[in-house]
Design an enzyme around this catalytic site. Structure first.
Site, mmCIF file in Angstrom:
data_model
loop_
_atom_site.group_PDB
_atom_site.id
_atom_site.type_symbol
_atom_site.label_atom_id
_atom_site.label_comp_id
_atom_site.label_asym_id
_atom_site.label_seq_id
_atom_site.Cartn_x
_atom_site.Cartn_y
_atom_site.Cartn_z
ATOM 1 N N ASP A 17 0.868 -1.177 0.000
ATOM 2 C CA ASP A 17 0.000 0.000 0.000
ATOM 3 C C ASP A 17 0.906 1.229 0.000
ATOM 4 O OD1 ASP A 17 -2.321 1.590 0.305
ATOM 5 O OD2 ASP A 17 -1.943 1.700 2.452
ATOM 6 N N ASP B 128 -1.509 -0.883 6.048
ATOM 7 C CA ASP B 128 -1.628 -0.282 7.375
ATOM 8 C C ASP B 128 -2.557 -1.076 8.286
ATOM 9 O OD1 ASP B 128 -4.174 0.319 6.483
ATOM 10 O OD2 ASP B 128 -3.812 2.460 6.246
#
Length: 649
Positions: free
Chosen positions: A349, A545
């Site tokens: 990400d 995350d």
């Protein structure tokens, strides 16, 4: 799946357990542990000159066997007692049974020194094993040691010393400089300097400000602080880490599973082979001598004892989990250490993983309007009322002290997706994007193109004054993280982001990543990851995350949560949790996984190779009990020392 509790046939018996220490860490050499082996060693060494005639008539008759029995019993009784207790439970084929049978048999045929030596070296090997286990779990044990058993809490205007388990969320706890935080909470009053090494593995102290999170396990360094508790003791960061690491031992690597199944067959098999080695030659050897073939069978038993395997393999994996913990990386099981060793593709990400995840003003430009630099302060004053991340970044950059007297803003209008209009005193202030400036017919307007950055223009009284360049900046170690991954042989790197494509491309270009996909919804990320995984022989790790990326974390071969200590989703979904926000830890996790796997296989090949060679020699009468001792205890010690190397990664 039902698992045997047989210590020799079930490798789990030798796995180090994590238990809360009741006392301080003990030294390696403790008299209570070593007094019996040292006593036996003294008698065994003392017998050497007596065997060669120094004792004369004294060391003959009943004195010689009695001497060796005195040397044998201190180290043998614990093993024989353990073997008998397991036999009573129906667990016959254990390493304790093998060692007891072999040494008692040696005494039966008069090979007293060999019988004592085998049991002595076995006892010493057990002590070295315990020391290695202490080393392997030392970093995890430190987490247990750090949990304070008393905290000072404010109640009814007074300080009370209580157990942390009795403190409720909402109460305020006071800590003095040097004390370790016991419960998660928010810092009250002015900021403080904290040592976060126990949680993050980082040696540099961290400055934490008012109302920022303070996690259990941190140490306040510079002053007395008050922390308002946000979670009960059982749900604190340290408690969750401990629960995660303690549960890691339950998830076995395929190598461990194979050895467990193999050991269940191996131990009874070698016992019956040893019996056959005594009986079968009677039918085929013309001058059969029972003592000779019994001795060979006993040598065979000592050699075949699976100590090196049942000790070193779980110790190796547990050592890998401990080494990772020391580096701020939490593996949820040894199976993920194995998988991490095979990873050849890393998908990441962007926001919160490679970038900070917070907007920052990276540049301010004045365009020569009628005002001096005061336009910046006016823009920040207008933005104070907005909670938009870009507005907050401007306020933080220009006027970070929000305790200043707030300006009076009137006629304020916030236009979604464009900006804010308002009056401060007698000045009309406009802060927003290019479209808002054109809509408001601002004079002196210019076009600014900055790929990967947001441009916020400012106009005062209808005249363009300047603009802010705002970006989600790269983490300080992001470039090194990509370099380290490439050095690890990871050639396939992807970025999957929900951010705009041109912003994603800008970050990818800066990092040297060629495959970047932006503007992805969570389900689109999952579909794209599935497509990446469909390529044969790809083992994919996804790094996110741990909040919006939960579906992808679960879908990847290895899901890695970055900075996931504050996220329950990360803890539950990810296979590996990196306690810091440092992407360089990804490569470190791969290195630890590979080194652990390498050491484990070295131990397997060492144990099987040496044992097979000496088994053949023993069965043919070319190896004595002394070679058998090396093949068993010696190889076990070498395997233990090899496994301990993992701790220094």
């Amino acid at each position: 799946m039902n698992e045997s509790k047989n210590p020799a046939s079930d490798i789990s018996c030798c796995e180090p357990e994590i238990t809360a220490p009741k006392n301080k860490k003990s030294a390696f050499f403790e008299w209570k542990d070593w007094k019996h082996p040292l006593f036996s060693l003294a008698l065994l060494l003392g017998a050497i000159p007596l065997e060669f005639g120094a004792g004369g008539y004294f060391f003959s008759g009943w004195v010689r066997p009695l001497w060796y029995v005195m040397a044998y019993l201190p180290v043998a009784l614990p093993v024989l007692s353990r073997a008998w207790s397991l036999i009573r439970k129906g667990e016959v084929f254990t390493e304790f049974f093998l060692m007891g049978l072999a040494t008692l048999g040696a005494f039966a045929i008069g090979e007293y020194p060999e019988g004592v030596a085998v049991m002595l070296f076995y006892a010493v090997g057990e002590l070295f094993q315990e020391a290695a286990v202490k080393k392997a779990k030392g970093n995890i044990q430190a987490l247990l040691d750090m949990r304070p058993d008393r905290v000072t809490v404010w109640r009814n205007g007074q300080l009370h010393l209580v157990a942390p388990e009795t403190v409720n969320p909402g109460e305020t706890v006071q800590y003095k400089a040097g004390e370790r935080v016991a419960l998660d909470g928010k810092l009250q009053g002015e900021g403080g300097l904290f040592n976060t090494a126990a949680l993050t593995g980082e040696s540099l102290p961290r400055l934490i400000g008012t109302e920022e999170d303070v996690l259990a396990g941190m140490v306040i360094l510079d002053r007395v602080v008050d922390i308002r508790v946000t979670k009960p003791f059982q749900e604190s960061t340290i408690a969750r880490i401990l629960k995660l690491v303690q549960g890691a031992a339950a998830r076995k690597a395929k190598t461990e599973q194979f050895i467990r199944k193999f050991a269940k067959v191996y131990t009874p098999m070698v016992t019956y082979l040893a019996l056959a080695l005594v009986v079968v030659p009677w039918f085929f050897v013309p001058e059969y001598d029972f003592s000779t073939w019994l001795y060979r069978a006993l040598v065979f038993l000592v050699i075949s004892c699976p100590c090196a395997l049942v000790i070193s393999i779980p110790l190796g994996y547990f050592g890998g989990i401990g080494a990772a913990s020391k580096n701020g990386i939490l593996f949820k099981g040894s199976n993920f250490l194995d998988l991490m060793a095979k990873v050849n593709t890393v998908v990441m990400d962007k926001t919160g993983t490679l970038t900070r995840g917070t907007f920052e003003v990276v540049k301010t430009v004045s365009t020569g309007g009628s005002l001096d630099e005061s336009w910046k302060s006016l823009a920040a004053d207008l933005e104070r009322s907005s909670m938009h991340p870009i507005a907050r970044s401007i306020v933080t950059h220009i006027t970070p002290n929000l305790q200043d007297k707030l300006p009076v803003v009137s006629e304020q209008i916030e236009i979604a997706g464009m900006g804010i209009i308002g009056k401060i005193g007698n000045k009309a202030v406009i802060v927003g994007n290019h479209r808002l400036m054109l809509q408001q017919e601002v004079q002196g307007m210019i076009t600014v193109v900055e790929p990967g950055r947001s441009v916020v223009h400012v106009a005062i009284d209808g005249i363009h004054q300047g603009y802010f360049l705002i970006a989600d900046t790269l983490k300080v170690d992001a470039k090194k993280a990509i370099s380290d991954l490439q050095k690890c042989g990871i050639k396939e790197l992807f970025i999957l982001s929900g951010d705009r494509q041109h912003v994603t491309d800008s970050v990818a270009k800066e990092l040297g990543i060629t495959q970047a996909f932006g503007e992805l919804l969570p389900e689109e990320k999952a579909n794209l990851l599935t497509s990446i995984q469909s390529t044969p022989n790809r083992i994919v790790a996804f790094v996110g995350d741990g909040i919006n990326d939960a579906p992808v974390l679960a879908l990847a071969d290895v899901g890695i949560a970055m900075g996931g200590l504050g996220s329950d989703v990360a803890i539950e979904t990810a296979d590996v949790v990196i306690q810091t926000d440092q992407p360089t830890k990804i490569a470190k996790a791969i290195q630890i996984g590979r080194f652990t796997r390498q050491v484990v296989w070295q131990n397997i090949l060492l144990a099987f190779g040496v044992k097979l060679a000496v088994l053949i020699l023993g069965a043919t009468g070319m190896a004595s009990m002394w070679e058998a001792v090396f093949a068993d205890v010696g190889v076990a010690l070498l395997a233990i020392l090899n496994a301990v190397r993992i701790q220094y990664r």
